[in-house]
Scaffold this active site. Structure first.
Site, PDB file in Angstrom:
ATOM      1  N   VAL A 275       0.838  -1.202   0.000  1.00 13.66           N
ATOM      2  CA  VAL A 275       0.000   0.000   0.000  1.00 13.66           C
ATOM      3  C   VAL A 275       0.869   1.246   0.000  1.00 13.66           C
ATOM      4  O   VAL A 275       0.598   2.238  -0.682  1.00 13.66           O
ATOM      5  CB  VAL A 275      -0.957  -0.004   1.213  1.00 13.66           C
ATOM      6  CG1 VAL A 275      -1.673   1.341   1.359  1.00 13.66           C
ATOM      7  CG2 VAL A 275      -1.973  -1.119   1.077  1.00 13.66           C
ATOM      8  N   GLU A 280      -1.634   5.964  -4.612  1.00 14.03           N
ATOM      9  CA  GLU A 280      -3.065   5.882  -4.864  1.00 14.03           C
ATOM     10  C   GLU A 280      -3.621   7.116  -5.561  1.00 14.03           C
ATOM     11  O   GLU A 280      -4.559   7.054  -6.347  1.00 14.03           O
ATOM     12  CB  GLU A 280      -3.837   5.660  -3.539  1.00 14.03           C
ATOM     13  CG  GLU A 280      -3.683   4.271  -2.942  1.00 14.03           C
ATOM     14  CD  GLU A 280      -2.505   4.185  -1.987  1.00 14.03           C
ATOM     15  OE1 GLU A 280      -1.664   5.101  -2.010  1.00 14.03           O
ATOM     16  OE2 GLU A 280      -2.411   3.199  -1.240  1.00 14.03           O
ATOM     17  N   ASP A 322      -2.714  21.955 -43.144  1.00 16.29           N
ATOM     18  CA  ASP A 322      -3.395  22.227 -44.397  1.00 16.29           C
ATOM     19  C   ASP A 322      -3.221  23.711 -44.709  1.00 16.29           C
ATOM     20  O   ASP A 322      -2.995  24.521 -43.806  1.00 16.29           O
ATOM     21  CB  ASP A 322      -4.881  21.873 -44.245  1.00 16.29           C
ATOM     22  CG  ASP A 322      -5.647  21.938 -45.552  1.00 16.29           C
ATOM     23  OD1 ASP A 322      -5.040  21.661 -46.595  1.00 16.29           O
ATOM     24  OD2 ASP A 322      -6.836  22.279 -45.516  1.00 16.29           O
ATOM     25  N   ASP A 613      -9.303  20.995 -42.097  1.00 20.39           N
ATOM     26  CA  ASP A 613     -10.716  21.340 -41.902  1.00 20.39           C
ATOM     27  C   ASP A 613     -11.637  20.597 -42.851  1.00 20.39           C
ATOM     28  O   ASP A 613     -12.847  20.644 -42.706  1.00 20.39           O
ATOM     29  CB  ASP A 613     -10.929  22.852 -42.062  1.00 20.39           C
ATOM     30  CG  ASP A 613     -10.471  23.355 -43.420  1.00 20.39           C
ATOM     31  OD1 ASP A 613      -9.951  22.546 -44.219  1.00 20.39           O
ATOM     32  OD2 ASP A 613     -10.635  24.561 -43.692  1.00 20.39           O
ATOM     33  N   ASP A 617      -9.167  15.586 -44.828  1.00 23.33           N
ATOM     34  CA  ASP A 617      -8.179  15.573 -43.750  1.00 23.33           C
ATOM     35  C   ASP A 617      -8.475  14.525 -42.686  1.00 23.33           C
ATOM     36  O   ASP A 617      -7.602  14.186 -41.892  1.00 23.33           O
ATOM     37  CB  ASP A 617      -8.137  16.952 -43.063  1.00 23.33           C
ATOM     38  CG  ASP A 617      -7.707  18.056 -44.006  1.00 23.33           C
ATOM     39  OD1 ASP A 617      -6.774  17.824 -44.789  1.00 23.33           O
ATOM     40  OD2 ASP A 617      -8.310  19.136 -43.975  1.00 23.33           O
ATOM     41  N   ASN A 679       6.651   8.351  -1.600  1.00 24.08           N
ATOM     42  CA  ASN A 679       6.378   6.913  -1.526  1.00 24.08           C
ATOM     43  C   ASN A 679       7.654   6.099  -1.361  1.00 24.08           C
ATOM     44  O   ASN A 679       7.680   5.109  -0.628  1.00 24.08           O
ATOM     45  CB  ASN A 679       5.624   6.457  -2.780  1.00 24.08           C
ATOM     46  CG  ASN A 679       4.161   6.847  -2.727  1.00 24.08           C
ATOM     47  OD1 ASN A 679       3.818   7.902  -2.212  1.00 24.08           O
ATOM     48  ND2 ASN A 679       3.291   6.004  -3.264  1.00 24.08           N
ATOM     49  N   GLU A 682       8.620   6.407   2.213  1.00 26.17           N
ATOM     50  CA  GLU A 682       7.780   5.573   3.079  1.00 26.17           C
ATOM     51  C   GLU A 682       8.188   4.103   2.993  1.00 26.17           C
ATOM     52  O   GLU A 682       8.345   3.419   4.017  1.00 26.17           O
ATOM     53  CB  GLU A 682       6.319   5.699   2.652  1.00 26.17           C
ATOM     54  CG  GLU A 682       5.683   7.050   2.947  1.00 26.17           C
ATOM     55  CD  GLU A 682       4.338   7.173   2.253  1.00 26.17           C
ATOM     56  OE1 GLU A 682       3.536   6.230   2.373  1.00 26.17           O
ATOM     57  OE2 GLU A 682       4.094   8.194   1.577  1.00 26.17           O
ATOM     58  N   ASN A 707      -0.675   8.981   1.918  1.00 30.48           N
ATOM     59  CA  ASN A 707      -0.790   8.916   0.457  1.00 30.48           C
ATOM     60  C   ASN A 707      -1.961   9.733  -0.075  1.00 30.48           C
ATOM     61  O   ASN A 707      -1.860  10.359  -1.140  1.00 30.48           O
ATOM     62  CB  ASN A 707      -0.948   7.462  -0.003  1.00 30.48           C
ATOM     63  CG  ASN A 707       0.384   6.724   0.006  1.00 30.48           C
ATOM     64  OD1 ASN A 707       1.361   7.209   0.577  1.00 30.48           O
ATOM     65  ND2 ASN A 707       0.427   5.573  -0.622  1.00 30.48           N
ATOM     66  N   THR A 710      -1.996  13.862   2.874  1.00 27.22           N
ATOM     67  CA  THR A 710      -0.762  14.645   2.893  1.00 27.22           C
ATOM     68  C   THR A 710      -0.147  14.758   1.509  1.00 27.22           C
ATOM     69  O   THR A 710       0.364  15.812   1.128  1.00 27.22           O
ATOM     70  CB  THR A 710       0.255  14.005   3.858  1.00 27.22           C
ATOM     71  OG1 THR A 710      -0.387  13.770   5.096  1.00 27.22           O
ATOM     72  CG2 THR A 710       1.440  14.923   4.063  1.00 27.22           C
ATOM     73  N   ASP A 711      -0.173  13.665   0.749  1.00 25.37           N
ATOM     74  CA  ASP A 711       0.376  13.690  -0.611  1.00 25.37           C
ATOM     75  C   ASP A 711      -0.665  14.142  -1.633  1.00 25.37           C
ATOM     76  O   ASP A 711      -0.384  14.928  -2.528  1.00 25.37           O
ATOM     77  CB  ASP A 711       0.893  12.299  -1.012  1.00 25.37           C
ATOM     78  CG  ASP A 711       2.171  11.933  -0.269  1.00 25.37           C
ATOM     79  OD1 ASP A 711       2.682  12.801   0.462  1.00 25.37           O
ATOM     80  OD2 ASP A 711       2.635  10.795  -0.426  1.00 25.37           O
TER      81      ASP A 711
END
Length: 873
Positions: A275, A280, A322, A613, A617, A679, A682, A707, A710-711
């Protein structure tokens, strides 16, 4: 059919000018089927929703969700589930636009058609047309099938959406050489194009998917959209993460068992570590960042149809554009005039009446050109209608250009035509190559004539110069013919204008007045936009269906470099990818040619934006990395095949979009650095603690909180961060460049500092016998504070934070403040710390953690400062 004589065409199609019999038509309808374009099965909304889960990163989250449910970790499961659902909803909402390219093509086919059957004129549904039917065509008709002309009267069609030809095409019935390019097949008419002048009869050669428009529909259906660079990188990252997470979990699980820990406890620890390794928030943050990029681009006149296209724009290093309607207005404009023995320049572009007359770079009073301009306005069948943002032409664009040149001299066209009403006219014919009108001018009949310079000059015996009539000598005629040639070499279309007081024979012994030379000119802002592309390391290639002299003239004027070749020459090149680096202009190209060009550029590892256009094309727009369609002049087909639409049809908006794309990628890289460095830290803290025999420093719930809160919150704020300076002054990044390029300070040294500080404190607290909950809370707060400091350092991976403005991102300030308050909440609020397993810390402990956790931020800022000075940025 274009290479056959008409009698051979009738024989081949087993038909005649009297048309098919009713019985034969029914028989052929059964054989060939309805004259309709086949559809692919439409993309269902549920498929779009399922595609949001087709990502290795989401698969990892789904695996984590299943494991959390099996282990009874209800809170973990709910949080992960919410993330997965939010990510899917965000992606689905942005991409809920079914691809309707085939529907748009069907709209182009007219609903009714006038045909001859059993020698009788009848009107039928166009879907019941079959090869061999005789079509009757008139001005304004939309042509329902591809057909060979066999009888015409001053007949012209507008084929710009199909071939890129900016002018109406004058048709004939003569057989042509084999392998004549599509745009030069003057004896054919094509499904989806429009009759602009005259009448004709034609025998249908092909219907439905066998028409040129049907071939394009087939190309669109069989063209496979490629993965964008971002999708490829996320796919690769997902695979790498999957392998890494499994390896780390297995190693820690086995190491724990070997050191005497219970298998059940180590299984939970391994899951917690997995995890910790999974970012995540990454899928959701990427989606949000791209969605914000979409909203930013709307303000800069760009609509993005698919989210990953935002980032792809930042990688573009070749724009295939074009000409007609993209670099130019698709509006003929008089730019040069010969009169009174000198050449005048006329400013302005398109059908806008703003413009001035100049000679020798000085603005002049156009009153000396009154006669010339009046002839152009009176000998004219075109009309200009005011629309909300532009003016629309009814009639021939070249005649519209003459109206606008008169308006620039402050003539009011309706007032002028009312003052000198038309009494009679002699329509244009290909034999005479001129048109004449008889007008009542102050009570006298006057003939006003315009046409091909050679034809007009040969019929004039006098010339008017500065208001004085003179004999039109042979030497003067020769001089004017030479001037006509000079204009033609500049890709200008030239019309001569004359008048005659003797209206019994209005086209004999005329008075020559002058020449008006016109072109579909480049948009005024295009030259600067192409210069910006060059400065940003982006190559611009013109790909057009127009004639090569016209394409070269426009390319030279706006700064597109490289040699020019035609579609026929392209067919003879065996290894186009080897030669394409020297080619700047492709003229007279077909849809198949455009696909070849895209494929050749792909072989050279380019990221291509293809603009256009027209119907022609669409296949290349779909094949290119970024298909760019015009929002105003673009056909529905082109819009539906494109990844992005310019709402103002302005080439400059493409450059703005690329700048936005580069900024979005920079922001993705910022929060990638931010998320992954945290990560890695951690995982390192948890893994090393286990391997050296320490207790688990973080619970799975605390890891998820870090995760997601805070992140996650600062990462979202970084995704909408103001762009770094100088995005368009550096070359495009290589498609091979990984997310990790230039991020070693964030992904290596910063995590080492975090691990050393946090794990050092944890080991000391464990050694001194402090309770586990207090030690885990300390490690948790260390990681949170490290990350919040780093959020400000991640505002730029190139420049020191003070240079980009440390507190410039108000969203980031808010995200950091909320994250800090929530962190304090789960530490100090009893109802929350009992759920998360934390314990309150003292003021001195809090201040110590706050001070030491700034070490990572200080290192990153010092590194960026010295590196930016070394690189001179």
């Amino acid at each position: 059919m274009y290479q056959k004589e008409t009698k051979d065409v009738f024989q081949k199609l087993e038909s005649s000018p009297k048309g098919l019999t009713k019985h034969e038509a029914e028989k052929r309808l059964h054989h060939y089927g309805l004259n309709e374009l086949k559809e692919e099965a439409p993309i269902k909304p549920w498929r779009i929703l399922l595609e949001q889960f087709y990502s290795p990163l989401v698969w990892i989250l789904l695996a984590a969700l299943i494991v959390s449910i099996l282990l009874g970790e209800t809170i973990d499961a709910i949080i992960i589930g919410v993330i997965i659902i939010l990510n899917a909803i965000l992606g689905f909402v942005q991409e809920y636009k079914a691809e309707k390219a085939i529907d748009a093509l069907k709209k182009m086919v007219s609903l009714k058609a006038k045909v001859i059957r059993d020698d009788q004129e009848i009107i039928i549904d166009s879907k019941h047309l079959v090869p061999g039917d005789i079509l009757i065509l008139e001005t304004g008709d939309k042509i329902p099938a591809d057909a060979r002309l066999f009888e015409i009267h001053v007949f012209q069609t507008q084929e710009a959406p199909l071939t890129g030809e900016s002018l109406p095409v004058k048709k004939n019935i003569d057989a042509l050489e084999k392998e004549t390019p599509l745009a030069d097949r003057k004896n054919m008419v094509y499904s989806g194009t429009i009759v602009t002048n005259g009448t004709a009869k034609a025998i249908i050669a092909t219907t439905a998917m066998n028409t040129e428009i049907g071939k394009i529909a087939n190309l669109i259906q069989t063209t496979i959209s490629e993965l964008t660079p971002l999708q490829k990188k996320l796919k690769s990252l997902g695979k790498l993460l999957t392998i890494g997470v499994v390896l780390i979990a297995v190693i820690v699980f086995l190491a724990g068992i070997l050191t005497g820990n219970p298998a059940s406890a180590m299984f939970l620890t391994a899951i917690a570590l997995a995890v910790a390794a999974i970012p995540e928030g990454l899928p959701a943050v990427v989606t949000i960042s791209l969605a914000v990029g979409v909203q930013r681009m709307v303000k800069r006149n760009v609509l993005i149809r698919k989210l990953p296209s935002v980032e792809t724009l930042g990688s573009v290093d070749v724009i295939c554009t074009d000409k007609t309607g993209t670099l130019t207005h698709n509006q003929m404009t008089v730019t040069r005039i010969w009169a009174n023995d000198q050449i005048y320049n006329l400013t302005g572009s398109g059908y806008n009446k703003n413009g001035v007359f100049t000679t020798d770079n000085k603005i002049i009073d156009p009153s000396s050109l009154e006669t010339l301009l009046k002839i152009g306005a009176l000998c004219n069948d075109a009309k200009l209608q005011e629309k909300q943002k532009d003016r629309e032409v009814i009639g021939d664009p070249t005649e519209a250009a003459l109206l606008v040149s008169a308006e620039k001299a402050h003539f009011e066209i309706k007032k002028l035509q009312k003052q000198s009403p038309r009494l009679d006219e002699i329509p244009f014919s290909s034999e005479r190559r001129m048109m004449a009108t008889i007008n009542n001018v102050n009570g006298k009949k006057v003939a006003h004539v315009k046409g091909a310079p050679e034809a007009i000059i040969s019929k004039c015996n006098r010339i008017i110069i500065n208001g004085r009539l003179q004999m039109f000598t042979r030497s003067k005629k020769k001089e004017l013919l030479k001037q006509n040639e000079d204009f033609a070499k500049q890709a200008l279309r030239v019309l001569a204008l004359a008048y005659n007081d003797k209206t019994e024979k209005p086209e004999e012994d005329m008075v020559f007045v002058g020449l008006q030379a016109m072109i579909d000119p480049p948009r005024e802002e295009v030259k600067e936009s192409i210069k910006r592309c060059h400065d940003a390391g982006i190559r611009v290639i013109m790909v057009t269906g127009d004639q090569i002299p016209t394409a070269q003239a426009i390319a030279q004027e706006i700064g597109i470099t490289g040699r020019a070749i035609t579609g026929q020459q392209l067919d003879k090149i065996k290894n186009l990818h080897k030669e394409i680096k020297d080619i700047g202009v492709f003229a007279r190209v077909s849809p198949e040619h455009k696909l070849k060009i895209v494929e050749a550029l792909r072989k050279r590892k380019h990221i291509i934006a293809m603009t256009g256009d027209g119907v022609n094309d669409a296949p290349a727009l779909k094949k290119a990395d970024i298909g760019v369609s015009m929002g105003i002049t673009g056909t529905d087909v082109a819009k539906e095949a494109a990844d992005m639409i310019l709402t103002d049809d302005n080439f400059t908006s493409i450059v703005n979009a690329i700048e936005e794309g580069r900024g979005v990628y920079d922001n993705i890289k910022k929060f990638f650095a931010f998320l992954f460095s945290g990560n890695i830290g951690e995982v390192g803290i948890v893994a090393l603690a286990i391997l050296v025999g320490l207790p688990l420093p973080l619970t799975a719930l605390l890891i998820l909180f870090i995760n997601l809160v805070t992140d996650g919150l600062p990462a979202v704020a970084l995704g909408v961060d103001p762009f770094e300076p100088g995005a368009m002054s550096r070359p495009p990044r290589s498609v091979k460049e990984s997310f990790y390029a230039g991020l070693s300070p964030f992904l290596l040294w910063y995590p080492i500092i975090m691990i050393s500080v946090a794990l050092g404190f944890f080991a000391w607290m464990n050694y001194t016998g402090q309770e586990l909950a207090r030690s885990q809370t300390t490690v948790f707060l260390f990681i949170v504070m490290f990350e919040l400091y780093q959020a400000f350092a991640a505002r730029s991976v190139r420049y020191p934070s003070l240079k980009v403005g440390l507190f410039k991102n108000k969203f980031l300030l808010g995200a950091v403040l909320i994250s800090l308050l929530l962190t304090l909440g789960i530490i100090y609020i009893p109802q929350l710390n009992s759920i998360f397993g934390t314990t309150p810390l003292g003021a001195m402990e809090f201040l110590t953690i706050t001070l030491f956790s700034s070490s990572g931020f200080i290192y990153l800022e010092l590194h960026k400062y010295f590196k930016s000075r070394k690189d001179g940025i």
